[in-house]
Design a protein around this motif. Structure first.
Motif, PDB file in Angstrom:
ATOM      1  N   PHE A 269       0.828  -1.202   0.000  1.00 52.03           N
ATOM      2  CA  PHE A 269       0.000   0.000   0.000  1.00 52.03           C
ATOM      3  C   PHE A 269       0.865   1.256   0.000  1.00 52.03           C
ATOM      4  CE2 PHE A 269      -2.005   3.500   2.289  1.00 52.03           C
ATOM      5  CZ  PHE A 269      -3.160   3.686   1.540  1.00 52.03           C
ATOM      6  N   TYR A 270       1.868   1.254   0.856  1.00 48.18           N
ATOM      7  CA  TYR A 270       2.709   2.443   0.999  1.00 48.18           C
ATOM      8  C   TYR A 270       3.448   2.770  -0.305  1.00 48.18           C
ATOM      9  CZ  TYR A 270       5.822   5.858   3.162  1.00 48.18           C
ATOM     10  OH  TYR A 270       6.489   7.014   3.471  1.00 48.18           O
ATOM     11  N   ASN A 271       4.027   1.755  -0.935  1.00 50.66           N
ATOM     12  CA  ASN A 271       4.866   1.982  -2.114  1.00 50.66           C
ATOM     13  C   ASN A 271       4.064   2.144  -3.405  1.00 50.66           C
ATOM     14  OD1 ASN A 271       7.458   1.884  -0.823  1.00 50.66           O
ATOM     15  ND2 ASN A 271       7.210  -0.328  -0.613  1.00 50.66           N
ATOM     16  N   GLN A 272       2.934   1.429  -3.502  1.00 53.76           N
ATOM     17  CA  GLN A 272       2.176   1.455  -4.753  1.00 53.76           C
ATOM     18  C   GLN A 272       1.099   2.543  -4.789  1.00 53.76           C
ATOM     19  OE1 GLN A 272       0.702  -2.484  -5.793  1.00 53.76           O
ATOM     20  NE2 GLN A 272       2.566  -3.457  -5.040  1.00 53.76           N
ATOM     21  N   TYR A 273       0.653   3.001  -3.614  1.00 55.23           N
ATOM     22  CA  TYR A 273      -0.471   3.943  -3.607  1.00 55.23           C
ATOM     23  C   TYR A 273      -0.208   5.201  -2.779  1.00 55.23           C
ATOM     24  CZ  TYR A 273      -2.707   0.058  -5.863  1.00 55.23           C
ATOM     25  OH  TYR A 273      -2.989  -0.947  -6.753  1.00 55.23           O
ATOM     26  N   TYR A 274       0.243   5.046  -1.536  1.00 49.33           N
ATOM     27  CA  TYR A 274       0.454   6.234  -0.712  1.00 49.33           C
ATOM     28  C   TYR A 274       1.614   7.083  -1.238  1.00 49.33           C
ATOM     29  CZ  TYR A 274       1.726   9.143   3.285  1.00 49.33           C
ATOM     30  OH  TYR A 274       2.046  10.217   4.089  1.00 49.33           O
ATOM     31  N   LYS A 275       2.732   6.461  -1.504  1.00 47.54           N
ATOM     32  CA  LYS A 275       3.911   7.215  -1.944  1.00 47.54           C
ATOM     33  C   LYS A 275       3.668   7.934  -3.266  1.00 47.54           C
ATOM     34  CE  LYS A 275       8.925   6.627  -1.937  1.00 47.54           C
ATOM     35  NZ  LYS A 275      10.030   5.632  -1.825  1.00 47.54           N
ATOM     36  N   PRO A 276       3.093   7.270  -4.277  1.00 48.20           N
ATOM     37  CA  PRO A 276       2.799   7.982  -5.530  1.00 48.20           C
ATOM     38  C   PRO A 276       1.487   8.760  -5.502  1.00 48.20           C
ATOM     39  CG  PRO A 276       2.311   5.659  -5.810  1.00 48.20           C
ATOM     40  CD  PRO A 276       2.927   5.804  -4.436  1.00 48.20           C
ATOM     41  N   GLN A 277       0.780   8.723  -4.366  1.00 51.05           N
ATOM     42  CA  GLN A 277      -0.500   9.427  -4.226  1.00 51.05           C
ATOM     43  C   GLN A 277      -1.490   8.984  -5.307  1.00 51.05           C
ATOM     44  OE1 GLN A 277      -1.241  12.371  -1.634  1.00 51.05           O
ATOM     45  NE2 GLN A 277      -0.186  10.545  -0.924  1.00 51.05           N
ATOM     46  N   LYS A 278      -1.830   7.714  -5.251  1.00 48.49           N
ATOM     47  CA  LYS A 278      -2.709   7.084  -6.228  1.00 48.49           C
ATOM     48  C   LYS A 278      -3.872   6.415  -5.500  1.00 48.49           C
ATOM     49  CE  LYS A 278      -2.595   3.490  -9.836  1.00 48.49           C
ATOM     50  NZ  LYS A 278      -1.742   2.458 -10.480  1.00 48.49           N
ATOM     51  N   PRO A 279      -5.128   6.635  -5.923  1.00 46.65           N
ATOM     52  CA  PRO A 279      -6.267   6.027  -5.224  1.00 46.65           C
ATOM     53  C   PRO A 279      -6.350   4.526  -5.452  1.00 46.65           C
ATOM     54  CG  PRO A 279      -7.011   7.170  -7.190  1.00 46.65           C
ATOM     55  CD  PRO A 279      -5.550   7.477  -7.049  1.00 46.65           C
ATOM     56  N   VAL A 280      -6.986   3.836  -4.508  1.00 46.45           N
ATOM     57  CA  VAL A 280      -7.190   2.393  -4.634  1.00 46.45           C
ATOM     58  C   VAL A 280      -8.396   2.005  -3.784  1.00 46.45           C
ATOM     59  CG1 VAL A 280      -5.636   1.843  -2.702  1.00 46.45           C
ATOM     60  CG2 VAL A 280      -6.069   0.125  -4.472  1.00 46.45           C
ATOM     61  N   ILE A 281      -9.081   0.930  -4.203  1.00 52.24           N
ATOM     62  CA  ILE A 281     -10.167   0.344  -3.419  1.00 52.24           C
ATOM     63  C   ILE A 281      -9.677  -0.979  -2.853  1.00 52.24           C
ATOM     64  CG2 ILE A 281     -12.500  -0.623  -3.469  1.00 52.24           C
ATOM     65  CD1 ILE A 281     -13.033   1.268  -5.881  1.00 52.24           C
ATOM     66  N   ILE A 282      -9.791  -1.137  -1.526  1.00 52.62           N
ATOM     67  CA  ILE A 282      -9.440  -2.400  -0.873  1.00 52.62           C
ATOM     68  C   ILE A 282     -10.740  -3.043  -0.419  1.00 52.62           C
ATOM     69  CG2 ILE A 282      -8.067  -3.513   0.913  1.00 52.62           C
ATOM     70  CD1 ILE A 282      -6.291  -1.040   0.987  1.00 52.62           C
ATOM     71  N   GLU A 283     -11.031  -4.207  -0.951  1.00 54.09           N
ATOM     72  CA  GLU A 283     -12.356  -4.803  -0.816  1.00 54.09           C
ATOM     73  C   GLU A 283     -12.594  -5.495   0.525  1.00 54.09           C
ATOM     74  OE1 GLU A 283     -13.056  -5.734  -5.581  1.00 54.09           O
ATOM     75  OE2 GLU A 283     -12.414  -7.346  -4.219  1.00 54.09           O
ATOM     76  N   LYS A 284     -11.566  -6.108   1.098  1.00 56.91           N
ATOM     77  CA  LYS A 284     -11.801  -6.972   2.261  1.00 56.91           C
ATOM     78  C   LYS A 284     -10.994  -6.556   3.488  1.00 56.91           C
ATOM     79  CE  LYS A 284     -13.136 -10.952  -0.542  1.00 56.91           C
ATOM     80  NZ  LYS A 284     -12.932 -12.396  -0.823  1.00 56.91           N
ATOM     81  N   LEU A 285     -10.655  -5.296   3.583  1.00 53.69           N
ATOM     82  CA  LEU A 285      -9.879  -4.812   4.714  1.00 53.69           C
ATOM     83  C   LEU A 285     -10.665  -4.886   6.017  1.00 53.69           C
ATOM     84  CD1 LEU A 285      -7.216  -3.481   5.638  1.00 53.69           C
ATOM     85  CD2 LEU A 285      -8.242  -1.259   5.104  1.00 53.69           C
ATOM     86  N   THR A 286     -11.994  -4.811   5.927  1.00 51.74           N
ATOM     87  CA  THR A 286     -12.831  -4.726   7.129  1.00 51.74           C
ATOM     88  C   THR A 286     -13.473  -6.057   7.524  1.00 51.74           C
ATOM     89  OG1 THR A 286     -14.856  -4.191   5.910  1.00 51.74           O
ATOM     90  CG2 THR A 286     -13.407  -2.352   6.496  1.00 51.74           C
ATOM     91  N   GLU A 287     -13.155  -7.126   6.825  1.00 52.54           N
ATOM     92  CA  GLU A 287     -13.879  -8.383   7.064  1.00 52.54           C
ATOM     93  C   GLU A 287     -13.714  -8.929   8.481  1.00 52.54           C
ATOM     94  OE1 GLU A 287     -14.857 -10.805   3.018  1.00 52.54           O
ATOM     95  OE2 GLU A 287     -12.919 -11.195   3.952  1.00 52.54           O
ATOM     96  N   ASP A 288     -12.618  -8.579   9.157  1.00 54.94           N
ATOM     97  CA  ASP A 288     -12.433  -9.062  10.523  1.00 54.94           C
ATOM     98  C   ASP A 288     -12.866  -8.022  11.566  1.00 54.94           C
ATOM     99  OD1 ASP A 288     -10.383  -7.275  10.018  1.00 54.94           O
ATOM    100  OD2 ASP A 288      -8.856  -8.424  11.091  1.00 54.94           O
ATOM    101  N   TRP A 289     -13.503  -6.949  11.121  1.00 56.06           N
ATOM    102  CA  TRP A 289     -14.041  -5.952  12.045  1.00 56.06           C
ATOM    103  C   TRP A 289     -15.428  -6.374  12.523  1.00 56.06           C
ATOM    104  CZ3 TRP A 289     -13.400  -0.346   9.711  1.00 56.06           C
ATOM    105  CH2 TRP A 289     -12.049  -0.088   9.460  1.00 56.06           C
ATOM    106  N   PRO A 290     -15.775  -6.155  13.784  1.00 57.38           N
ATOM    107  CA  PRO A 290     -17.169  -6.321  14.203  1.00 57.38           C
ATOM    108  C   PRO A 290     -18.125  -5.455  13.377  1.00 57.38           C
ATOM    109  CG  PRO A 290     -15.741  -6.182  16.119  1.00 57.38           C
ATOM    110  CD  PRO A 290     -14.880  -5.878  14.924  1.00 57.38           C
ATOM    111  N   ALA A 291     -17.634  -4.303  12.936  1.00 60.80           N
ATOM    112  CA  ALA A 291     -18.471  -3.400  12.139  1.00 60.80           C
ATOM    113  C   ALA A 291     -18.954  -4.060  10.857  1.00 60.80           C
ATOM    114  CB  ALA A 291     -17.695  -2.125  11.790  1.00 60.80           C
ATOM    115  N   TYR A 292     -18.165  -4.954  10.296  1.00 67.23           N
ATOM    116  CA  TYR A 292     -18.561  -5.604   9.043  1.00 67.23           C
ATOM    117  C   TYR A 292     -19.875  -6.365   9.214  1.00 67.23           C
ATOM    118  CZ  TYR A 292     -18.122  -8.173   4.664  1.00 67.23           C
ATOM    119  OH  TYR A 292     -18.357  -8.692   3.412  1.00 67.23           O
ATOM    120  N   ARG A 293     -20.062  -6.941  10.386  1.00 70.11           N
ATOM    121  CA  ARG A 293     -21.293  -7.688  10.663  1.00 70.11           C
ATOM    122  C   ARG A 293     -22.380  -6.814  11.279  1.00 70.11           C
ATOM    123  NH1 ARG A 293     -17.211 -10.239  13.121  1.00 70.11           N
ATOM    124  NH2 ARG A 293     -18.111  -9.769  15.185  1.00 70.11           N
TER     125      ARG A 293
END
Length: 289
Positions: A18-42
């Motif tokens: 994430f840091y090298n491919q998106y944050y450093k070059p300031q490029k948007p991205v969608i991460i689909e399953k980052l929240t799957e282990d959050w209680p909020a997901y359910r």
């Protein structure tokens, strides 16, 4: 219509990727399953919000144009969260909740999510919720603090249009503000009336429950709620020194000066800024030709 660039989608991503491919070059991205282990997901749906925060009085905003007799971010109405959710579920409404601070209003909700380790120094005290009904939209703008934003979506569908800050000179930006001309229709742009839009490169994202959109610092964004739904944003300071300086100027100088001039000159000030937005963009177009 615009020819949209596609935003990258990944299911999951490592901190280094994430840091090298998106944050450093300031490029948007969608991460689909980052929240799957959050209680909020359910848990995070409208019934849960009514149960845990139903008695909270929330500020509501509509899509009326900027008015000389209103301060920046001054709400248009207030009501109980329960009543607002009932309103959302009855049918279309343009009333939205903007910048609802979880920690301040409902501290227990912090137990439902994690601050992801993606190499960003996220503000732990500023998780904000945003609510909207089917068909409502958030006008095209960039955030006043020019932060890096992790935007998590829940309980429905949302569409986002992003525009990189390098295209600001073609955006009919309003002076002393973080919005563009409010009479521009970004769903169906008029390139004859607004020729500067021909020079921009917009990106489009579709968000479903649990997905996260990374919006780099200073990027313009226009949000449209396709169904009643809500989102949470986490943010970190601007990476670029010039953006950090501009963020300080926006918050402490430009915003206060704009409010002062609205109070002093009223509609005359609004009209002046709207006209300057056209003049400034036309200059940029002429320099590009």
């Amino acid at each position: 219509m615009f020819n949209y660039e596609v935003i990258d989608r990944v299911e999951k991503i490592s901190k280094d990727e994430f840091y090298n491919q998106y944050y450093k070059p300031q490029k948007p991205v969608i991460i689909e399953k980052l929240t799957e282990d959050w209680p909020a997901y359910r848990k995070w749906n409208f019934d849960y919000i009514k149960k845990i925060a139903g008695d909270k009085i929330v500020p509501l905003y509509n899509n009326d144009p900027v008015s000389a007799d209103k301060k920046v971010n001054e709400p248009d109405a207030k009501m109980k969260m329960t009543d607002y959710i009932d309103l959302l579920q009855k049918g279309p409404t343009d009333l939205r909740i903007f910048l609802f601070n979880i920690l301040k209003q409902v501290p227990a909700m912090q137990e439902d999510f994690k601050f992801p380790d993606l190499g960003l120094n996220l503000f732990k005290s500023l998780p904000m919720l945003f609510f909207g009904g089917a068909g409502s939209n958030v006008f095209m703008h960039f955030d006043i603090d020019l932060a890096n934003i992790l935007h998590f979506h829940f309980a429905g569908e949302k569409q986002c249009i992003l525009i990189k800050p390098q295209d600001t000179k073609y955006m009919y930006k309003i002076p002393y503000a973080t919005i563009c001309r409010e009479d521009i229709n970004f769903d169906n742009p008029d390139f004859v009336k607004w020729p500067g839009l021909k020079y921009i490169t917009p990106y489009k994202a579709h968000l479903s429950h649990g997905e996260m959109l990374y919006m780099p610092e200073g990027w313009w964004h226009y949000m449209q709620y396709l169904t009643p739904s809500f989102s949470m944003s986490l943010r970190s300071l601007a990476k670029k020194p010039s953006n950090f300086i501009n963020a300080v100027l926006n918050i402490f100088i430009k915003r206060n000066y704009d409010n002062f001039m609205r109070k002093k000159q009223g509609q005359k000030w609004i009209d002046y800024k709207n006209n300057r937005a056209i003049v400034n963009t036309n200059k940029a177009i002429n320099l590009t030709k």
